[in-house]
Write a protein that holds these residues in place. Structure first.
Motif, short mmCIF file in Angstrom:
data_model
loop_
_atom_site.label_atom_id
_atom_site.label_comp_id
_atom_site.label_asym_id
_atom_site.label_seq_id
_atom_site.Cartn_x
_atom_site.Cartn_y
_atom_site.Cartn_z
N TRP A 3 58.77 -14.46 43.76
CA TRP A 3 57.87 -13.58 44.62
C TRP A 3 57.82 -14.47 46.12
O TRP A 3 56.73 -13.36 47.05
CB TRP A 3 56.34 -14.06 43.22
CG TRP A 3 57.17 -13.08 42.00
CD1 TRP A 3 56.75 -13.58 40.89
CD2 TRP A 3 57.37 -11.50 42.29
NE1 TRP A 3 57.27 -12.75 40.37
CE2 TRP A 3 57.67 -11.23 40.90
CE3 TRP A 3 58.06 -10.49 42.65
CZ2 TRP A 3 57.94 -10.28 39.83
CZ3 TRP A 3 58.38 -9.08 42.56
CH2 TRP A 3 58.45 -9.23 41.36
N ARG A 7 57.44 -12.18 49.39
CA ARG A 7 56.64 -12.60 50.77
C ARG A 7 56.80 -12.28 52.20
O ARG A 7 56.37 -12.34 52.54
CB ARG A 7 55.44 -13.09 49.82
CG ARG A 7 53.99 -13.29 50.55
CD ARG A 7 53.77 -14.53 50.13
NE ARG A 7 52.14 -14.61 51.13
CZ ARG A 7 51.52 -15.78 50.30
NH1 ARG A 7 51.69 -16.41 49.97
NH2 ARG A 7 50.64 -15.72 51.32
N CYS A 10 59.05 -9.34 52.80
CA CYS A 10 58.11 -7.33 52.92
C CYS A 10 57.25 -7.79 52.57
O CYS A 10 56.26 -8.54 51.81
CB CYS A 10 58.96 -6.69 51.83
SG CYS A 10 57.96 -5.46 51.40
N ALA A 11 55.47 -7.92 53.36
CA ALA A 11 54.31 -7.40 53.66
C ALA A 11 53.50 -7.26 52.36
O ALA A 11 52.84 -7.20 51.60
CB ALA A 11 54.42 -7.66 54.49
N CYS A 12 54.13 -6.02 51.86
CA CYS A 12 53.46 -5.09 51.30
C CYS A 12 54.07 -5.10 49.21
O CYS A 12 54.62 -4.77 48.64
CB CYS A 12 53.73 -3.62 51.06
SG CYS A 12 55.83 -3.15 51.41
N TRP A 13 54.66 -6.71 49.19
CA TRP A 13 55.36 -6.79 47.90
C TRP A 13 54.39 -6.95 46.92
O TRP A 13 55.60 -6.31 45.57
CB TRP A 13 55.89 -8.44 47.86
CG TRP A 13 54.91 -9.34 48.15
CD1 TRP A 13 54.03 -9.57 49.21
CD2 TRP A 13 54.17 -9.77 46.56
NE1 TRP A 13 53.24 -10.54 48.95
CE2 TRP A 13 52.99 -10.79 47.35
CE3 TRP A 13 54.90 -9.99 45.18
CZ2 TRP A 13 52.35 -11.57 46.61
CZ3 TRP A 13 53.95 -10.72 44.68
CH2 TRP A 13 52.23 -12.24 45.33
N ARG A 14 53.08 -6.58 46.97
CA ARG A 14 52.08 -6.39 46.31
C ARG A 14 52.57 -4.99 45.22
O ARG A 14 52.23 -4.98 44.53
CB ARG A 14 50.91 -6.95 46.00
CG ARG A 14 51.23 -8.24 46.60
CD ARG A 14 48.96 -8.55 46.25
NE ARG A 14 49.54 -10.26 46.41
CZ ARG A 14 48.31 -10.84 46.82
NH1 ARG A 14 47.48 -10.10 47.41
NH2 ARG A 14 48.65 -11.74 47.40
N GLU A 15 53.23 -3.99 45.89
CA GLU A 15 52.69 -2.72 45.63
C GLU A 15 54.20 -2.66 45.01
O GLU A 15 53.91 -0.99 43.59
CB GLU A 15 53.02 -1.84 46.85
CG GLU A 15 51.92 -2.06 47.87
CD GLU A 15 51.50 -1.10 49.20
OE1 GLU A 15 53.49 -0.25 49.44
OE2 GLU A 15 50.84 -0.81 49.66
N HIS A 16 55.38 -3.22 44.75
CA HIS A 16 56.67 -3.20 43.94
C HIS A 16 55.99 -3.75 42.93
O HIS A 16 56.93 -3.34 41.88
CB HIS A 16 57.22 -3.81 44.58
CG HIS A 16 57.30 -2.81 46.25
ND1 HIS A 16 57.96 -1.62 46.17
CD2 HIS A 16 57.31 -3.09 47.09
CE1 HIS A 16 58.54 -1.60 47.09
NE2 HIS A 16 57.82 -2.29 48.63
#
Length: 199
Positions: A3, A7, A10-16
């Motif tokens: 993780w 991070r 990709c800045a949008c890692w939480r969406e995945h």
């Protein structure tokens, strides 16, 4: 670790996270570890295996010419254009019929044990009793490996007090040596003092 890397990439890692469960990540890591060790353990060549025909030829030559040694068999094979090492010839040559042993040591001792038995001793305490009597003074040590996401191996050494099952000392290294283990033991039990008791 995955993780942290995700991070950075990709800045949008939480969406995945809704697509990936922790079990999936662990499965991926195990598969990667398996692939890594399969690659690391691959065959790098070496001496080719002897064909079954050559193995049988060696056995036949040694069976039919019992006075021939390894060098003689190797010389005869070289005349035929077959290159074989002495070690391979020793491995595949005929050994002769095996004579059954008359008696094994185990059978002998079990048949004659009554002659050497002394007076019967009183039964001693069991391990369970011993451990329960001395648990407040015993420690356990464990050295185990932890595979990382980058396919490295970390070695963990820990000491546990049996009295309260508490962790006394733990340390991690990538390159364990006898000196490192000795250092951990010294740190867990400072010199001139009794072993550190967990709080």
């Amino acid at each position: 670790m995955l993780w942290v890397l995700a991070r950075r990439w990709c800045a949008c890692w939480r969406e995945h996270l809704r697509f990936v469960t922790p079990d999936t990540v662990v499965r991926w890591q195990r598969q990667g570890w398996r692939l890594f060790w399969r690659w690391k353990s691959r065959s790098r060549g070496g001496r080719p295996h002897l064909s079954p025909e050559v193995q049988e030829l060696i056995a036949t030559m040694s069976r039919e010419n019992r006075l021939w040694g390894t060098e003689r068999i190797r010389g005869e094979l070289l005349k035929l254009g077959i290159i074989v090492s002495n070690r391979s010839i020793r491995r595949y040559r005929w050994r002769g019929p095996r004579r059954p042993s008359s008696q094994t040591w185990r059978t002998f001792l079990s048949n004659h044990a009554h002659q050497w038995r002394g007076p019967r001793r009183p039964s001693s305490q069991t391990w369970r009793t011993f451990l329960s009597n001395h648990a407040h003074q015993l420690w356990a040590a464990d050295l185990f490996t932890v595979p990382t996401l980058t396919l490295k191996t970390l070695y963990v050494l820990m000491f546990i007090a049996h009295a309260r099952r508490e962790l006394v000392h733990v340390n991690v290294t990538a390159n364990p040596t006898a000196a490192w283990v000795w250092r951990q033991l010294i740190e867990a039990t400072p010199w001139g003092q009794k072993p550190r008791q967990p709080a």
